[in-house]
Design a protein around this motif. Structure first.
Motif, mmCIF file in Angstrom:
data_model
loop_
_atom_site.group_PDB
_atom_site.id
_atom_site.type_symbol
_atom_site.label_atom_id
_atom_site.label_comp_id
_atom_site.label_asym_id
_atom_site.label_seq_id
_atom_site.Cartn_x
_atom_site.Cartn_y
_atom_site.Cartn_z
ATOM 1 N N GLN A 80 0.861 -1.178 0.000
ATOM 2 C CA GLN A 80 0.000 0.000 0.000
ATOM 3 C C GLN A 80 0.897 1.228 0.000
ATOM 4 O OE1 GLN A 80 -3.483 0.295 -0.079
ATOM 5 N NE2 GLN A 80 -3.001 2.477 -0.344
ATOM 6 N N MET A 81 0.730 2.061 -1.003
ATOM 7 C CA MET A 81 1.565 3.246 -1.154
ATOM 8 C C MET A 81 0.705 4.491 -1.047
ATOM 9 S SD MET A 81 4.101 1.992 -4.221
ATOM 10 C CE MET A 81 2.816 2.069 -5.455
ATOM 11 N N ASN A 82 0.944 5.277 -0.021
ATOM 12 C CA ASN A 82 0.212 6.524 0.193
ATOM 13 C C ASN A 82 1.149 7.712 0.080
ATOM 14 O OD1 ASN A 82 -2.118 4.977 0.777
ATOM 15 N ND2 ASN A 82 -1.595 4.884 2.957
ATOM 16 N N SER A 83 0.569 8.880 -0.048
ATOM 17 C CA SER A 83 1.357 10.126 -0.132
ATOM 18 C C SER A 83 2.485 9.991 -1.148
ATOM 19 C CB SER A 83 1.932 10.470 1.247
ATOM 20 O OG SER A 83 0.907 10.624 2.191
ATOM 21 N N LEU A 84 2.148 9.498 -2.304
ATOM 22 C CA LEU A 84 3.161 9.247 -3.334
ATOM 23 C C LEU A 84 3.819 10.542 -3.799
ATOM 24 C CD1 LEU A 84 1.330 6.436 -5.271
ATOM 25 C CD2 LEU A 84 3.633 6.254 -4.333
ATOM 26 N N LYS A 85 5.104 10.419 -4.109
ATOM 27 C CA LYS A 85 5.904 11.553 -4.560
ATOM 28 C C LYS A 85 6.464 11.242 -5.945
ATOM 29 C CE LYS A 85 7.507 12.311 0.198
ATOM 30 N NZ LYS A 85 8.705 12.395 1.068
ATOM 31 N N PRO A 86 6.816 12.249 -6.711
ATOM 32 C CA PRO A 86 7.409 12.002 -8.032
ATOM 33 C C PRO A 86 8.639 11.099 -7.959
ATOM 34 C CG PRO A 86 6.761 14.287 -7.858
ATOM 35 C CD PRO A 86 6.554 13.682 -6.493
ATOM 36 N N GLU A 87 9.404 11.193 -6.890
ATOM 37 C CA GLU A 87 10.607 10.358 -6.750
ATOM 38 C C GLU A 87 10.281 8.891 -6.487
ATOM 39 O OE1 GLU A 87 9.939 13.211 -5.120
ATOM 40 O OE2 GLU A 87 10.694 13.147 -3.040
ATOM 41 N N ASP A 88 9.013 8.567 -6.297
ATOM 42 C CA ASP A 88 8.598 7.169 -6.172
ATOM 43 C C ASP A 88 8.398 6.515 -7.534
ATOM 44 O OD1 ASP A 88 6.532 8.148 -3.408
ATOM 45 O OD2 ASP A 88 8.488 7.133 -3.315
ATOM 46 N N THR A 89 8.465 7.308 -8.590
ATOM 47 C CA THR A 89 8.294 6.779 -9.945
ATOM 48 C C THR A 89 9.368 5.741 -10.253
ATOM 49 O OG1 THR A 89 7.245 8.796 -10.768
ATOM 50 C CG2 THR A 89 8.334 7.375 -12.389
ATOM 51 N N ALA A 90 8.934 4.549 -10.621
ATOM 52 C CA ALA A 90 9.858 3.447 -10.883
ATOM 53 C C ALA A 90 9.073 2.219 -11.319
ATOM 54 C CB ALA A 90 10.670 3.112 -9.632
ATOM 55 N N MET A 91 9.815 1.209 -11.774
ATOM 56 C CA MET A 91 9.236 -0.116 -11.961
ATOM 57 C C MET A 91 9.356 -0.831 -10.626
ATOM 58 S SD MET A 91 7.838 -2.084 -14.288
ATOM 59 C CE MET A 91 8.469 -1.640 -15.919
ATOM 60 N N TYR A 92 8.267 -1.393 -10.167
ATOM 61 C CA TYR A 92 8.240 -2.076 -8.886
ATOM 62 C C TYR A 92 8.197 -3.583 -9.100
ATOM 63 C CZ TYR A 92 7.655 2.255 -6.281
ATOM 64 O OH TYR A 92 7.857 3.493 -5.720
ATOM 65 N N PHE A 93 9.033 -4.304 -8.354
ATOM 66 C CA PHE A 93 9.137 -5.748 -8.444
ATOM 67 C C PHE A 93 8.931 -6.367 -7.064
ATOM 68 C CE2 PHE A 93 11.167 -5.764 -12.622
ATOM 69 C CZ PHE A 93 11.763 -4.506 -12.672
ATOM 70 N N CYS A 94 8.414 -7.586 -7.068
ATOM 71 C CA CYS A 94 8.380 -8.342 -5.830
ATOM 72 C C CYS A 94 9.392 -9.488 -5.953
ATOM 73 C CB CYS A 94 6.996 -8.898 -5.536
ATOM 74 S SG CYS A 94 6.312 -9.913 -6.842
ATOM 75 N N ALA A 95 9.817 -9.999 -4.820
ATOM 76 C CA ALA A 95 10.827 -11.045 -4.829
ATOM 77 C C ALA A 95 10.738 -11.877 -3.568
ATOM 78 C CB ALA A 95 12.224 -10.436 -4.952
ATOM 79 N N ARG A 96 11.253 -13.100 -3.677
ATOM 80 C CA ARG A 96 11.313 -13.987 -2.516
ATOM 81 C C ARG A 96 12.743 -14.084 -2.027
ATOM 82 N NH1 ARG A 96 12.116 -19.642 -1.731
ATOM 83 N NH2 ARG A 96 11.913 -20.220 -3.925
ATOM 84 N N ASN A 97 12.884 -14.077 -0.718
ATOM 85 C CA ASN A 97 14.207 -14.182 -0.134
ATOM 86 C C ASN A 97 14.649 -15.640 -0.103
ATOM 87 O OD1 ASN A 97 16.439 -14.034 1.954
ATOM 88 N ND2 ASN A 97 15.782 -11.908 1.861
ATOM 89 N N LEU A 98 15.887 -15.871 -0.489
ATOM 90 C CA LEU A 98 16.424 -17.224 -0.554
ATOM 91 C C LEU A 98 17.132 -17.628 0.733
ATOM 92 C CD1 LEU A 98 17.899 -17.139 -4.167
ATOM 93 C CD2 LEU A 98 15.574 -17.725 -3.417
#
Length: 124
Positions: A80-98
């Motif tokens: 959940q992303m609130n109060s978004l800022k221009p610097e939050d602009t990006a490709m977002y990925f999820c990942a599993r820790n090994l």
């Protein structure tokens, strides 16, 4: 073969909110799961992580604005992303820790099995 697929990205105005989801065959309720992002020309950075015990870690830049959660019954990870800022602009990925299971490392180490990303664009 679907490993992890992120969804929910989009374009919003500064101050807006988005909720990202991540699901796939590499989701593990026993593992630390996390969100990362990569902006053009920048290195990938850890955003948030959640351990199997529910403990969380956040990058300083998103503390107080983003909330990571998981629904093991649905094999789904959320951001959940609130109060978004221009610097939050990006490709977002999820990942599993090994490596880490019950809790995630504060430096976001040990992640693998990167998923397909979702673009988040925040306009000023």
């Amino acid at each position: 073969q679907v490993q992890l697929v992120a969804s929910g990205g989009g374009s919003v105005q500064s101050g807006g909110s988005l909720r990202l989801s991540c699901a796939g065959t590499e989701y593990r309720y026993t593992a630390c799961m996390g969100w990362f992002r990569q902006a053009p020309g920048k290195e990938r950075e850890g955003v948030a992580g959640i351990g199997s015990d529910g403990s969380t870690v956040y990058a300083d830049s998103v503390k107080g604005r983003f909330t990571i959660s998981r629904d093991n019954a649905k094999n789904t990870l959320y951001l959940q992303m609130n109060s978004l800022k221009p610097e939050d602009t990006a490709m977002y990925f999820c990942a599993r820790n090994l490596i880490y299971t019950r809790s995630c490392a504060a430096n976001f180490g040990g992640f693998g099995y990167w998923g397909q990303g979702t673009q988040v664009t925040v306009a000023s």
